[in-house]
Enzyme design. Structure first.
Site, PDB file in Angstrom:
ATOM      1  N   ASP A  23       0.843  -1.186   0.000  1.00 44.14           N
ATOM      2  CA  ASP A  23       0.000   0.000   0.000  1.00 44.14           C
ATOM      3  C   ASP A  23       0.892   1.254   0.000  1.00 44.14           C
ATOM      4  O   ASP A  23       1.973   1.258   0.570  1.00 44.14           O
ATOM      5  CB  ASP A  23      -0.866  -0.027   1.268  1.00 44.14           C
ATOM      6  CG  ASP A  23      -1.900   1.071   1.304  1.00 44.14           C
ATOM      7  OD1 ASP A  23      -2.766   1.081   0.415  1.00 44.14           O
ATOM      8  OD2 ASP A  23      -1.832   1.919   2.225  1.00 44.14           O
ATOM      9  N   GLU A  31       1.804  -0.072  -4.759  1.00 41.61           N
ATOM     10  CA  GLU A  31       0.793   0.902  -5.156  1.00 41.61           C
ATOM     11  C   GLU A  31       1.475   2.254  -5.310  1.00 41.61           C
ATOM     12  O   GLU A  31       1.832   2.897  -4.327  1.00 41.61           O
ATOM     13  CB  GLU A  31      -0.330   1.013  -4.113  1.00 41.61           C
ATOM     14  CG  GLU A  31      -1.410   1.992  -4.561  1.00 41.61           C
ATOM     15  CD  GLU A  31      -2.230   2.592  -3.414  1.00 41.61           C
ATOM     16  OE1 GLU A  31      -3.339   3.054  -3.675  1.00 41.61           O
ATOM     17  OE2 GLU A  31      -1.751   2.615  -2.264  1.00 41.61           O
TER      18      GLU A  31
END
Ligand code: CA
Length: 616
Positions: free
Chosen positions: A329, A358
């Site tokens: 993330d 990400e």
């Protein structure tokens, strides 16, 4: 005065003996014999234990540096494993002078055969993204759990709806039948927050699955049963932030484990500040150290103990659960040096593993910076093989809605691909038309089924590793602007009292079945198509609303032709594509299955896509 100090000292000593000295946690909670990296940092936690002396005796294990921090509740003990270490257990004892005052049994486990050689997800895969709280409620008895602050409320779009691991494991046949080959689940670790806890990104315990999703054992079993169905599993991990209710944040080992400010300071969300040669220190610091949100503390991976804690946590989950990949993330928001260290340690243990970061950035150049081996001017190398291709997402979610122009419509996709030279390996990018943070693609496209087919066919034939968000196959809708809950709606049929069950053919509408079948057909075809997995991509400048690209590898060649006009049929003269087609004399229409013996010209209806596989 001296007498008073002496009394205080004696009282303090007495209190140490009178209270029950206890080790309440050791993390990582277990480790393995035979890891590549011989070092292990144990974090021992217990009330006021730091003045005690830890002792560990086990054949082949050497106790190294012992670190004490500001908070007296912690001891950090470095261990070195010799090659001769085998599985077993030992007691971590805490001594006061020569007296043992606390003891904790610690297990050294045996590694599973082939664990280090596991092959991560790759270009042959298609990933299915599931938001666990919203997919299926396999066990209504865990919707509310003792000690868990937020209770289930299915009427609240931002509340917990009760989806869980059992709900996913009982629908693996559905997922495998659709034809994807990997599942990525939004985080399953404990999020014991008073509200808005369902999404999983505010972790309160790095070593435990949230009780409302199931247990750690349930997760391991889900990975095992996914593998039995031919599905790889990708775990979502977050190093940038954690919940302010995380036990570690509530009882900080030292103040510098998180970034703290006199008043709430939010990140500026500008990843460009990392590689921008003109960036101010102010902006870079604000991007890196500002908080993502009020209830998420920003973690300081410059603290070596914490960095080590996070890296070991990742290795622990890989080894413990048997996963095939990690999705990181908010990759750019963590210190970039930490990420390089993290990836080098992960790939040291699992050389064939895979990781996608990400990197939610607007521009190709900024996204490319975060990929392994990127040709960066400052020499930075994240070591992370795959990045999320947001520029391609922006293009694919808009292209089919726009009239074609020099840079509009299909030219959006053309120009993203034209900049692939910026990436070290664009074919490793994770590509997608939506995800849990974005408008659902069917809504982005104005619920136009023809445009949806164009988007899906493009996604399945484009360079990169395609990802589908759960529910895309049944045309689920939702706009992020209405609130995140609306793009994360419950999958119909996932709850015992649902009126329709879209997991079954009978429970889907005619159009939903057509959509499911359209994707299923492409996914099945893609599974064994070397040109789509590994082939070069060659494209032709869009003209007259038509964009054509080829994927070719050895004798395998496919052509994708898109007509973006909303009303005009376009004729496609293949003479222009001679350099790709000279060897071939027939084609199979991948979508209809029809064999075509005349390949010199094609007719493209308005808003349509043609996928052809050529043969001699
Ligand atoms: Ca449940």
């Amino acid at each position: 005065m001296k007498y008073k100090l002496l009394v205080l000292f004696v009282l303090a000593q007495l209190s140490l003996f009178s209270q029950n000295v206890r080790i309440d946690r050791v993390e990582p909670p277990s480790w393995w014999a035979g890891m590549e990296n011989p070092n292990l940092q144990l974090m021992i936690h217990g009330k006021d234990i730091s003045s005690l002396e830890p002792g560990i005796i086990y054949p082949g294990i050497t106790v190294g540096e012992i670190t004490r921090v500001e908070n007296p509740d912690y001891l950090f003990v470095n261990l070195t494993f010799g090659k001769e270490v085998v599985s077993g257990s030992f007691n971590i004892v805490l001594k006061d002078a020569d007296k043992n005052v606390a003891s904790y049994e610690y297990k050294i486990l045996e590694r599973e055969e082939g664990s280090a050689e596991r092959k991560g997800f790759d270009k042959t895969d298609v990933v299915y993204l599931i938001m666990p709280d919203r997919f299926a409620n396999g066990d209504p008895s865990n919707d509310d759990m003792p000690g868990m602050l937020e209770k289930a409320d299915r009427n609240n779009p931002d509340g917990r709806h009760g989806g869980d691991i059992k709900g996913i494991s009982s629908h693996l046949d559905y997922i495998a039948d659709l034809g994807v080959s990997a599942i990525w689940m939004n985080p399953l670790l404990e999020n014991n927050n008073p509200e808005y806890s369902y999404h999983g990104y505010a972790i309160t315990d790095f070593y435990n699955v949230d009780a409302r999703f199931g247990t750690n054992e349930d997760y391991v079993n889900l990975v095992k049963s996914s593998h039995e169905k031919g599905l790889k599993v990708i775990m979502d991990m977050i190093f940038n932030h954690a919940s302010v209710y995380n036990w570690l944040i509530e009882d900080l080992p030292s103040e510098d484990w998180i970034h703290q400010f006199p008043e709430y300071t939010r990140s500026n969300f500008r990843g460009s500040a990392i590689m921008d040669t003109h960036a101010s220190d102010y902006d870079r610091e604000k991007f890196l150290t500002g908080w993502f949100d009020h209830h998420m503390a920003d973690l300081n991976q410059k603290n070596k103990l914490f960095a080590n804690y996070l890296i070991q946590n990742s290795v622990w989950w890989i080894e413990y659960s048997g996963i095939d990949g990690i999705r990181i993330d908010t990759q750019p928001y963590s210190y970039k040096e930490f990420l390089t260290e993290w990836s080098s340690r992960v790939f040291q243990e699992y050389p064939e593993f895979n990781v996608v970061g990400e990197a939610w950035q607007q521009k190709e150049s900024i996204t490319a910076y975060f990929q392994k081996d990127a040709p960066n001017r400052d020499g930075y190398n994240s070591g992370i093989p795959s990045v999320t291709d947001f520029p391609m997402y922006f293009a694919m979610s808009k292209a089919f809605n726009e009239r074609d122009g020099w840079t509009e419509g299909l030219a959006q996709i053309y120009y993203v691909l034209a900049q692939d030279f910026l990436y070290a390996a664009p074919e490793e990018n994770l590509i997608f038309c939506d995800n849990h943070d974005l408008d659902r693609i069917y809504s982005s496209l104005g619920e136009n089924f023809s445009k949806w087919k164009m988007a899906m066919a493009t996604l399945m034939t484009m360079r990169g590793i395609p990802m589908i968000y759960y529910g895309t196959e049944i045309l689920m809708t939702g706009n992020a602007g209405d609130g995140h809950g609306f793009i994360r709606k419950d999958f119909p049929g996932g709850w015992p009292d649902d009126k329709t069950d879209a997991f079954t053919k009978e429970g889907r509408s005619k159009q939903q079945n057509e959509a499911f079948g359209f994707l299923q057909n492409l996914l099945e075809w893609r599974k064994s198509n070397g040109a789509v997995h590994f082939g070069e991509l060659k494209h032709f400048v869009p003209a007259d609303d038509v964009y054509v690209y080829f994927r070719h590898k050895d004798e395998n060649c496919i052509m994708v032709a898109l007509n973006n006009s909303s009303n005009a049929v376009r004729a496609l003269d293949t003479d222009k594509f001679k350099e790709c087609l000279k060897k071939f004399n027939y084609a199979v229409n991948v979508i209809t299955g029809e064999t075509i013996n005349y390949i010199d010209a094609f007719s493209l209806p308005p808003k349509s896509v043609l996928v052809l596989e050529f043969g001699k």
